[in-house]
Design an enzyme around this catalytic site. Structure first.
Site, PDB file in Angstrom:
ATOM      1  N   ASP A   8      -1.825  41.793  31.107  1.00  0.00           N
ATOM      2  CA  ASP A   8      -0.512  41.385  30.620  1.00  0.00           C
ATOM      3  C   ASP A   8      -0.626  39.945  30.129  1.00  0.00           C
ATOM      4  O   ASP A   8      -1.456  39.174  30.618  1.00  0.00           O
ATOM      5  CB  ASP A   8       0.503  41.491  31.766  1.00  0.00           C
ATOM      6  CG  ASP A   8       1.931  41.287  31.323  1.00  0.00           C
ATOM      7  OD1 ASP A   8       2.140  40.994  30.135  1.00  0.00           O
ATOM      8  OD2 ASP A   8       2.832  41.417  32.159  1.00  0.00           O
TER       9      ASP A   8
ATOM     10  N   ASP B 289       2.324  51.273  33.632  1.00  0.00           N
ATOM     11  CA  ASP B 289       1.851  50.610  34.849  1.00  0.00           C
ATOM     12  C   ASP B 289       3.049  50.170  35.661  1.00  0.00           C
ATOM     13  O   ASP B 289       4.157  50.041  35.136  1.00  0.00           O
ATOM     14  CB  ASP B 289       1.023  49.374  34.488  1.00  0.00           C
ATOM     15  CG  ASP B 289       1.910  48.220  34.056  1.00  0.00           C
ATOM     16  OD1 ASP B 289       2.217  47.348  34.897  1.00  0.00           O
ATOM     17  OD2 ASP B 289       2.343  48.198  32.890  1.00  0.00           O
TER      18      ASP B 289
ATOM     19  N   CYS C 286      -3.220  66.956  49.325  1.00  0.00           N
ATOM     20  CA  CYS C 286      -3.665  65.649  48.836  1.00  0.00           C
ATOM     21  C   CYS C 286      -5.056  65.353  49.387  1.00  0.00           C
ATOM     22  O   CYS C 286      -5.349  65.649  50.556  1.00  0.00           O
ATOM     23  CB  CYS C 286      -2.683  64.555  49.241  1.00  0.00           C
ATOM     24  SG  CYS C 286      -3.171  62.898  48.679  1.00  0.00           S
TER      25      CYS C 286
ATOM     26  N   CYS D 181      -6.493  62.281  49.596  1.00  0.00           N
ATOM     27  CA  CYS D 181      -6.688  60.904  50.061  1.00  0.00           C
ATOM     28  C   CYS D 181      -7.109  60.887  51.526  1.00  0.00           C
ATOM     29  O   CYS D 181      -6.987  61.886  52.246  1.00  0.00           O
ATOM     30  CB  CYS D 181      -5.404  60.087  49.865  1.00  0.00           C
ATOM     31  SG  CYS D 181      -4.130  60.373  51.113  1.00  0.00           S
TER      32      CYS D 181
ATOM     33  N   CYS E 165      -4.322  61.768  54.143  1.00  0.00           N
ATOM     34  CA  CYS E 165      -3.918  63.180  54.227  1.00  0.00           C
ATOM     35  C   CYS E 165      -5.027  64.084  54.749  1.00  0.00           C
ATOM     36  O   CYS E 165      -4.742  65.141  55.332  1.00  0.00           O
ATOM     37  CB  CYS E 165      -3.449  63.671  52.862  1.00  0.00           C
ATOM     38  SG  CYS E 165      -1.867  62.951  52.347  1.00  0.00           S
TER      39      CYS E 165
ATOM     40  N   HIS F 288      -3.082  56.652  49.330  1.00  0.00           N
ATOM     41  CA  HIS F 288      -2.341  57.904  49.117  1.00  0.00           C
ATOM     42  C   HIS F 288      -1.509  57.853  47.834  1.00  0.00           C
ATOM     43  O   HIS F 288      -1.557  58.773  47.013  1.00  0.00           O
ATOM     44  CB  HIS F 288      -1.408  58.200  50.294  1.00  0.00           C
ATOM     45  CG  HIS F 288      -0.439  59.298  49.975  1.00  0.00           C
ATOM     46  ND1 HIS F 288      -0.767  60.633  50.027  1.00  0.00           N
ATOM     47  CD2 HIS F 288       0.846  59.245  49.514  1.00  0.00           C
ATOM     48  CE1 HIS F 288       0.269  61.360  49.628  1.00  0.00           C
ATOM     49  NE2 HIS F 288       1.252  60.545  49.315  1.00  0.00           N
TER      50      HIS F 288
END
Length: 374
Positions: free
Chosen positions: A93, A270, A308, A310, A313, A339
């Protein structure tokens, strides 16, 4: 292919599309969400884990990197990729929004922005040229031009003046990019402004689309306006932004806003939401936000989200996550962050699959029905 963007497929019922953005550190499959790593790090995450999830691009911030560690350090390391050990793409940015957020600590003129550091109060000047130069040192794969960000509901005259300055800065940025030549091999994106005035939005979108930018960002949205207003001005502005270049909407990261953006042909977005809410113990799921502090999770043996992949999980229960968050354990925020970023990456995969099968509208309706429990 036109420039850095290749459109692969367009949904039959909406403007949602699949594409590829070819950048200096690899191809980005779009639509794509970009995790925010303001200070050259995504908070609570190893870069290797970000890559393992599958992300092809992350975002960093010119304003913050300019203040710390500073351009001397980044130049000494040959840029941000080597400095932070991230070998995929980085978008930076311009710092325009951060300077705008300083309010009483900055002054905008046609030449540039004078501001005080939020760290130590020291005074600095950003001109369009200087911001391009800084991003050249950073080694950004995508750099953003300096623009004038405006709050909602300002008067028309002030909004027009801000857009006129943004337009002048965009041209000056292109000229500086050209002057740098191979010293800045990355891509410079223009930013549409115009506040919440349709004629200014249209003029800004058309003007920037005709300029020599390889990509266009739609700025000035998700700045505190109501959702219906966001949706209207996003759809209206996107109509006038060329579809031959990648289109980026800044600062959106909740599933409903992402789906709205994709529906209007946006390729990149984003937001800090995913990581910020994770550090406060809130996680995404197909059935809305899971607030881990709530007592309902104290004895829950299940994962945050079935299926999931991750770490939270696959290895831990909601009960354990509830315990970590209640105790303010660092691991809780780290696991929740992983996650949320895993969830959003998988959501983008599901969105791209729906577009490829011409069923994006159905996917969006079903997803939102489940997410809001309606």
């Amino acid at each position: 292919m036109s420039g850095i963007y290749t459109q692969l497929k367009k949904d039959k019922d909406t403007k949602a599309r699949l594409g590829l953005v070819e950048l200096g550190h690899g191809i980005v499959h779009t639509p794509a969400f970009m995790p925010v790593g303001t200070n050259a790090t995504v908070k609570g995450m190893y870069h290797d884990k970000i890559k393992e999830i599958g992300y092809e691009i992350i975002l960093a911030n010119t304003y913050h990197l300019y203040l710390r560690p500073g351009t001397d350090v980044l130049k000494d390391f040959g840029g941000i990729h080597r400095f932070s050990n991230w070998d995929r793409n980085i978008l930076t940015d311009s710092g325009g929004f951060q300077v705008f957020s300083l309010s009483g600590l900055r002054k905008i003129s046609a030449s540039g922005v004078t501001f005080q550091s939020h760290i130590d109060g020291s005074r600095h000047v950003f001109t369009p040229e200087k911001v391009v130069d800084i991003q050249s040192i950073i080694g950004s794969d995508i750099g953003m031009v300096l623009d004038v960000c405006t709050p909602p509901d300002i008067e028309y005259r002030a909004a027009k003046e801000a857009w006129n300055i943004t337009k002048q800065w965009a041209q000056r940025s292109l000229e500086e990019k050209k002057r740098l030549g191979e010293a800045f091999p990355g891509n410079l994106f223009g930013i549409v402004q115009g506040n919440f005035y349709e004629d200014l939005r249209r003029e800004s979108a058309l003007t920037l689309s005709e300029m020599d930018f390889p990509g266009i960002a739609i700025g000035g949205l998700s700045v505190g306006e109501e959702k219906s207003r966001f949706e209207h001005f996003l759809a209206y502005t996107a109509e006038y932004v060329t579809d031959e270049k990648p289109r980026y909407v800044m600062g959106i990261g909740s599933p409903d806003y992402i789906l709205c953006a994709v529906e209007n042909g946006i390729d990149l977005f984003d937001c800090v939401l995913a990581t910020r809410m994770a550090r406060n113990g809130a996680c995404f799921s197909d059935h809305g936000h899971v607030v881990l502090k709530k007592a309902i999770h104290k004895f829950d043996h299940g994962p945050i989200q079935e299926g999931c992949t991750c770490t939270a999980c696959t290895k831990y229960s909601r009960a354990y996550m509830h315990h970590l968050i209640k105790c303010n354990e660092m691991l809780g925020g780290m696991l929740a962050t992983e996650h949320n970023l895993t969830y959003l990456f998988r959501l983008m995969e599901r969105i791209r699959e729906a577009i490829s099968e011409d069923r994006f509208s159905e996917f969006k309706k079903e997803y939102l029905r489940n997410f809001y429990g309606e």
